[in-house]
Write a protein that holds these residues in place. Structure first.
Motif, mmCIF file in Angstrom:
data_model
loop_
_atom_site.group_PDB
_atom_site.id
_atom_site.type_symbol
_atom_site.label_atom_id
_atom_site.label_comp_id
_atom_site.label_asym_id
_atom_site.label_seq_id
_atom_site.Cartn_x
_atom_site.Cartn_y
_atom_site.Cartn_z
ATOM 1 N N TYR A 80 -8.700 7.425 83.173
ATOM 2 C CA TYR A 80 -7.467 6.980 83.816
ATOM 3 C C TYR A 80 -7.089 5.621 83.246
ATOM 4 N N LYS A 81 -5.818 5.293 83.389
ATOM 5 C CA LYS A 81 -5.314 4.021 82.858
ATOM 6 C C LYS A 81 -5.633 2.884 83.832
ATOM 7 N N ASP A 82 -5.377 1.655 83.408
ATOM 8 C CA ASP A 82 -5.630 0.476 84.243
ATOM 9 C C ASP A 82 -4.888 0.525 85.572
ATOM 10 N N ASP A 83 -3.730 1.199 85.582
ATOM 11 C CA ASP A 83 -2.949 1.299 86.827
ATOM 12 C C ASP A 83 -3.287 2.565 87.621
ATOM 13 N N PHE A 84 -4.433 3.200 87.303
ATOM 14 C CA PHE A 84 -4.919 4.396 87.984
ATOM 15 C C PHE A 84 -3.941 5.563 87.874
ATOM 16 N N THR A 85 -3.374 5.740 86.699
ATOM 17 C CA THR A 85 -2.549 6.907 86.396
ATOM 18 C C THR A 85 -3.207 7.656 85.243
ATOM 19 N N LEU A 86 -2.760 8.879 85.027
ATOM 20 C CA LEU A 86 -3.302 9.713 83.963
ATOM 21 C C LEU A 86 -2.242 9.962 82.904
ATOM 22 N N SER A 87 -2.674 10.085 81.684
ATOM 23 C CA SER A 87 -1.758 10.335 80.569
ATOM 24 C C SER A 87 -1.137 11.724 80.671
ATOM 25 N N ASP A 88 0.152 11.819 80.361
ATOM 26 C CA ASP A 88 0.828 13.116 80.318
ATOM 27 C C ASP A 88 0.193 14.028 79.274
ATOM 28 N N PHE A 89 -0.473 13.423 78.317
ATOM 29 C CA PHE A 89 -1.173 14.178 77.273
ATOM 30 C C PHE A 89 -2.119 15.205 77.895
ATOM 31 N N TYR A 90 -2.803 14.837 78.975
ATOM 32 C CA TYR A 90 -3.747 15.750 79.619
ATOM 33 C C TYR A 90 -3.044 16.986 80.171
ATOM 34 N N MET A 91 -1.871 16.796 80.772
ATOM 35 C CA MET A 91 -1.133 17.924 81.320
ATOM 36 C C MET A 91 -0.683 18.858 80.193
ATOM 37 N N ASP A 92 -0.171 18.281 79.113
ATOM 38 C CA ASP A 92 0.288 19.089 77.979
ATOM 39 C C ASP A 92 -0.879 19.863 77.365
ATOM 40 N N LYS A 93 -1.998 19.192 77.219
ATOM 41 C CA LYS A 93 -3.169 19.792 76.580
ATOM 42 C C LYS A 93 -3.779 20.916 77.435
ATOM 43 N N ALA A 94 -3.586 20.868 78.749
ATOM 44 C CA ALA A 94 -4.168 21.868 79.652
ATOM 45 C C ALA A 94 -3.422 23.206 79.622
ATOM 46 N N MET A 95 -2.196 23.200 79.189
ATOM 47 C CA MET A 95 -1.374 24.419 79.214
ATOM 48 C C MET A 95 -2.037 25.565 78.433
ATOM 49 N N ASN A 96 -2.034 26.732 79.056
ATOM 50 C CA ASN A 96 -2.563 27.978 78.482
ATOM 51 C C ASN A 96 -4.066 27.980 78.239
ATOM 52 N N LYS A 97 -4.771 26.982 78.732
ATOM 53 C CA LYS A 97 -6.231 26.937 78.580
ATOM 54 C C LYS A 97 -6.888 27.699 79.732
ATOM 55 N N GLU A 98 -8.100 28.189 79.480
ATOM 56 C CA GLU A 98 -8.845 28.932 80.490
ATOM 57 C C GLU A 98 -9.890 28.052 81.162
ATOM 58 N N PHE A 99 -10.191 28.384 82.411
ATOM 59 C CA PHE A 99 -11.213 27.682 83.188
ATOM 60 C C PHE A 99 -11.741 28.628 84.249
ATOM 61 N N LEU A 100 -12.904 28.323 84.798
ATOM 62 C CA LEU A 100 -13.471 29.126 85.879
ATOM 63 C C LEU A 100 -13.022 28.563 87.218
ATOM 64 N N VAL A 101 -12.668 29.475 88.113
ATOM 65 C CA VAL A 101 -12.239 29.096 89.455
ATOM 66 C C VAL A 101 -12.941 30.026 90.444
ATOM 67 N N LEU A 102 -13.326 29.483 91.598
ATOM 68 C CA LEU A 102 -14.073 30.247 92.588
ATOM 69 C C LEU A 102 -13.271 30.336 93.882
ATOM 70 N N SER A 103 -13.163 31.547 94.413
ATOM 71 C CA SER A 103 -12.550 31.731 95.731
ATOM 72 C C SER A 103 -13.623 32.252 96.673
ATOM 73 N N TYR A 104 -13.458 31.924 97.943
ATOM 74 C CA TYR A 104 -14.479 32.286 98.921
ATOM 75 C C TYR A 104 -13.824 32.660 100.252
ATOM 76 N N PRO A 105 -14.492 33.537 101.018
ATOM 77 C CA PRO A 105 -13.949 33.929 102.315
ATOM 78 C C PRO A 105 -14.060 32.779 103.317
ATOM 79 N N SER A 106 -12.978 32.575 104.049
ATOM 80 C CA SER A 106 -12.908 31.496 105.029
ATOM 81 C C SER A 106 -13.335 32.001 106.403
ATOM 82 N N VAL A 107 -13.688 31.077 107.261
ATOM 83 C CA VAL A 107 -13.991 31.438 108.649
ATOM 84 C C VAL A 107 -12.703 31.793 109.396
ATOM 85 N N LYS A 108 -11.555 31.408 108.845
ATOM 86 C CA LYS A 108 -10.271 31.718 109.470
ATOM 87 C C LYS A 108 -9.912 33.172 109.178
ATOM 88 N N MET A 109 -9.557 33.894 110.228
ATOM 89 C CA MET A 109 -9.320 35.326 110.095
ATOM 90 C C MET A 109 -7.836 35.673 110.156
#
Length: 178
Positions: A80-109
């Protein structure tokens, strides 16, 4: 193995907001990252990652989940930058990339008696493997950080099946010429 259901998501869109909150939150976060992704279904899903920097110690604090996401999609040395912001570069670079994500059953029915499913707010690189993300999730559950995980869901293999009683058959084949 207990621990929810892991899929591979592909980033479709990312939106970074500062001093923002989700509808259900009472206080604003330093950062809120909304990630739209698809995991092979006919519809896109949204993952909300948020947190606050520890400005006194100059660390990621609870915003570390954002750094983990950017690393999961293959971006090295996320800072992160000195002002606690993130570079737009990260958002651009993330596009169309793959990652693992986990979903789980909630106690809410739902009204139909089935659980709502939630998305774990930590992600992982596909190369690390699904089991690693499940292990990470269960570590958070066991430490008390995930409070709404429904542990008795059949998909979690935590329901023990009652032993099947062997019934005596009244049908006797003795004496029959088969």
């Amino acid at each position: 193995m207990a621990g929810g259901y892991v899929t591979t998501g592909r980033v479709k869109a990312v939106e970074l907001q500062y001093d923002a909150k989700l509808k259900w939150q009472q206080r604003s976060n330093d950062v809120l990252l909304k990630v739209v992704y698809n995991d092979g279904q006919d519809w896109d899903k949204e993952l909300n990652l948020f947190g606050n920097f520890n400005k006194e110690k100059n660390t990621w604090g609870s915003a570390l989940k954002l750094k983990m996401f950017f690393e999961a999609v293959g971006i090295d040395n996320v800072e992160y930058k000195d002002d606690f912001t993130l570079s737009d570069f990260y958002m651009d670079k993330a596009m169309n990339k793959e990652f693992l994500v986990l979903s789980y059953p909630s106690v809410k029915m739902k009204d139909n008696g089935k659980p709502f499913w939630n998305t774990f707010n930590e992600t992982m690189a596909v190369s690390r493997g699904r089991d690693r993300l499940k292990e990470r999730f269960m570590k958070q559950v066991n430490a008390g950080w995930v409070k709404d995980y429904r542990t008795d869901d059949p998909l979690n293999n935590t329901v023990s099946n009652p032993p099947i009683e062997k019934k005596e058959s009244s049908f006797d084949l003795a004496g029959l010429d088969i």
